[in-house]
Design an enzyme around this catalytic site. Structure first.
Site, mmCIF file in Angstrom:
data_model
loop_
_atom_site.group_PDB
_atom_site.id
_atom_site.type_symbol
_atom_site.label_atom_id
_atom_site.label_comp_id
_atom_site.label_asym_id
_atom_site.label_seq_id
_atom_site.Cartn_x
_atom_site.Cartn_y
_atom_site.Cartn_z
ATOM 1 N N SER A 235 0.837 -1.201 0.000
ATOM 2 C CA SER A 235 0.000 0.000 0.000
ATOM 3 C C SER A 235 0.877 1.257 0.000
ATOM 4 O O SER A 235 1.671 1.456 -0.913
ATOM 5 C CB SER A 235 -0.949 -0.065 1.199
ATOM 6 O OG SER A 235 -1.977 0.884 1.091
ATOM 7 N N ASP A 465 -8.962 -3.983 -6.359
ATOM 8 C CA ASP A 465 -8.499 -3.430 -5.086
ATOM 9 C C ASP A 465 -9.358 -2.219 -4.739
ATOM 10 O O ASP A 465 -9.443 -1.264 -5.515
ATOM 11 C CB ASP A 465 -7.025 -3.023 -5.206
ATOM 12 C CG ASP A 465 -6.385 -2.686 -3.870
ATOM 13 O OD1 ASP A 465 -7.019 -1.980 -3.061
ATOM 14 O OD2 ASP A 465 -5.236 -3.106 -3.636
ATOM 15 N N HIS A 493 -7.605 -5.554 -0.745
ATOM 16 C CA HIS A 493 -6.449 -4.665 -0.799
ATOM 17 C C HIS A 493 -5.150 -5.452 -0.697
ATOM 18 O O HIS A 493 -4.953 -6.214 0.239
ATOM 19 C CB HIS A 493 -6.545 -3.655 0.347
ATOM 20 C CG HIS A 493 -5.478 -2.613 0.337
ATOM 21 N ND1 HIS A 493 -4.969 -2.067 -0.812
ATOM 22 C CD2 HIS A 493 -4.805 -1.996 1.357
ATOM 23 C CE1 HIS A 493 -4.043 -1.175 -0.517
ATOM 24 N NE2 HIS A 493 -3.918 -1.123 0.781
#
Length: 525
Positions: A235, A465, A493
């Site tokens: 991320s 995502d 995610h």
């Protein structure tokens, strides 16, 4: 925390560094940070660890010894299992003044489980910004058990402003309760947080950017005895890794970046794209729920998403009472719902179980628990530093000052692409976080990261995502001078924890340097 007497230990480190450089002997950290069977197998010397342009004071920090001790807060492990170790790394508060004040970066590690197969250190960043890399290694290292833990010391660190590294904790718990729960459209969250952070951390706020953390990461590389950085970022950690490659291309080893977060667009535009991806996840969940017996949203798949949004929005006028005297507001319920969707279909049952009593019986307990988890609120009412760190780091990274005309366009696009989740609080969707009142005006601007001269980089994106949309991974891989995009077909995610195919590809790259062929797709597990 800031060093109480930052200059004396720095002078001592400088003396050690000059002696080591003059002697030409190896760095102070553990030997063995090298790849077997390569020219790098010889122990790294100072000239391999310290950038040639580093001032003497900064060179001293690259060569500092790390005093590893068993972490005081760690899970109990059976005999023979690896024990998490922790240490502190001194870095400059301000890299423009490397001989000035220092801060201590919290670091943790799990030693490679197969010493004779050890390659070196693999630094992990779990994202956020604001999530603790120390905790990721101490409490979550088994997610990397196997090929990665056999070959690498797993190393985590808390970026400046987060966890145990100069933590930014601006709001007291009572104010944070109001900040996370109020549905009052006149409540200015951005201003409330900005004023509180300015009052407590005025001298720290200008030094919390990801560029500063990338420089800390390079000091950590040197102190670990590594010629080049091997890194697995998730991320926000992908932005940190890409920016590191831009700042230190010759020091990049093997960087795997999962769930790409890239800053080539204005932050408001990025938030519109992210909201659209989250809206898709919300609609997919609601439609799936309607196809199951006992769904509180009814049996009509087409109508279920709107029914869910209407229920959540309706809590603005009619919040649900909770057993402890709190109320489940629309803001809390939306946060708990959207945060749970981040894990994709694996979390849908949990969300159904929380929504059912709230919708059918007015029982707020389960949905409020999801909201508290999203907001970092413990059972005793205390909050973690993650939310404040997220704002402080994000606002140090991106200027957010759109013009009135631009904002009208952005609002219109948001309403078109994410009409359900943006209706409750359009500003919260556009400005996440809201940096418009932030006291420190960053010099950072949206830009493509090229990282010319870096080693090849592996970028991983997931087609559905809901947090970092797949086009961000495509853009990051395209913008980088030398990168390959690995695609996971699926929701949720990031991909490493959701696909054996992705895990195998990441391990093959980090251990052997084998990149997947361009255009490779992985199924979800």
């Amino acid at each position: 925390m800031h060093s109480s007497n930052p200059r004396r230990p720095l002078r001592a480190l400088l003396t050690v560094a000059l002696l080591v450089l003059a002697a030409g002997c190896t760095g102070p950290s553990d030997p063995g940070a090298r790849r077997p069977g390569t020219a790098a197998a010889a122990a790294a010397g100072p000239q391999d660890l310290v950038p040639g342009t580093a001032a003497p004071a900064l060179a001293a920090l690259y060569l500092q010894p790390l005093d590893w001790k068993d972490c005081p807060d760690r899970p109990e492990r059976p005999a023979g299992e690896p024990v998490a170790q922790c240490t502190g790394l001194k870095v400059p508060l301000d890299y423009a003044d490397p001989g000035g004040a220092t801060i201590d970066v919290a670091v943790s590690r799990i030693r490679a489980t197969e010493a004779d197969r050890r390659i070196g250190a693999l630094v992990l960043n779990p994202g956020g910004p604001g999530n603790s890399g120390v905790d990721r290694v101490v409490w979550g290292w088994e997610d990397y058990r196997g090929t990665l833990s056999d070959h690498f010391d797993l190393v985590g660190f808390d970026p400046r402003g987060a966890g145990r590294t100069t933590p930014v904790h601006c709001l007291d718990d009572r104010t944070r309760d109001e900040w996370t729960s109020t549905d009052d459209p006149g409540y200015d969250r951005g201003r409330v947080l900005a004023d509180a952070c300015q009052a407590r951390y005025a001298t720290l706020l200008p030094h919390l950017s990801t560029r500063d953390t990338a420089r800390d990461l390079d000091v950590l590389r040197g102190a670990l005895g590594e010629r080049r950085l091997d890194f697995l970022g998730s991320s926000y950690g992908t932005y940190l890794g890409a920016l590191y490659a831009e700042e230190f291309p010759a020091r990049t080893g093997r960087l795997a970046l999962d769930g790409a977060f890239e800053r080539s667009l204005d932050p408001v535009r990025m938030n519109v794209e992210a909201a659209a991806a989250t809206e898709t996840a919300l609609r997919d969940f609601a439609a799936d729920c309607a196809g199951r017996d006992g769904c509180p949203l009814g049996r009509d798949r087409a109508a279920a998403p709107q029914r869910l949004a209407d229920f959540l929005d309706g809590l603005r006028a009619h919040p649900l009472p909770a057993a402890d005297g709190r109320r489940l507001t629309a803001t809390l319920a939306w946060n708990g719902t959207l945060d749970t969707l981040y894990d994709g279909h694996r979390s849908w049952e949990r969300l159904r179980q929380a929504l059912d009593p709230a919708i059918t019986r007015g029982d707020a307990a389960e949905l409020l628990a999801l909201a508290d988890g999203a907001n970092g609120r413990a059972e005793d009412g205390g909050y973690s530093t993650a939310a404040d760190a997220f704002a402080a780091i994000s606002c140090a990274d991106a200027l957010m000052a759109p013009g009135a005309g631009d904002l009208r366009t952005d609002r219109a696009e948001l309403a078109a692409r994410a009409p359900l989740m943006s209706r409750h609080d359009t500003s919260a969707a556009l400005f996440a976080p809201d940096c418009r009142s932030w006291p420190y005006r960053t010099v950072e601007r949206p830009a493509r990261i090229r990282a010319e001269g870096s080693a090849p980089i592996l970028v991983i994106g997931s087609t559905a995502d809901p947090v970092t949309p797949y086009p961000w991974a495509q853009r990051m891989a395209s913008n980088l001078a030398d990168a390959v995009l690995l695609t996971r077909d699926g929701d949720g995610h990031t991909g490493y924890d959701k696909s054996g195919c992705v895990r195998d590809a990441v391990a093959a790259f980090l251990v052997d340097g084998t990149l997947p062929a361009a255009g490779t797709h992985c199924p979800s597990a």
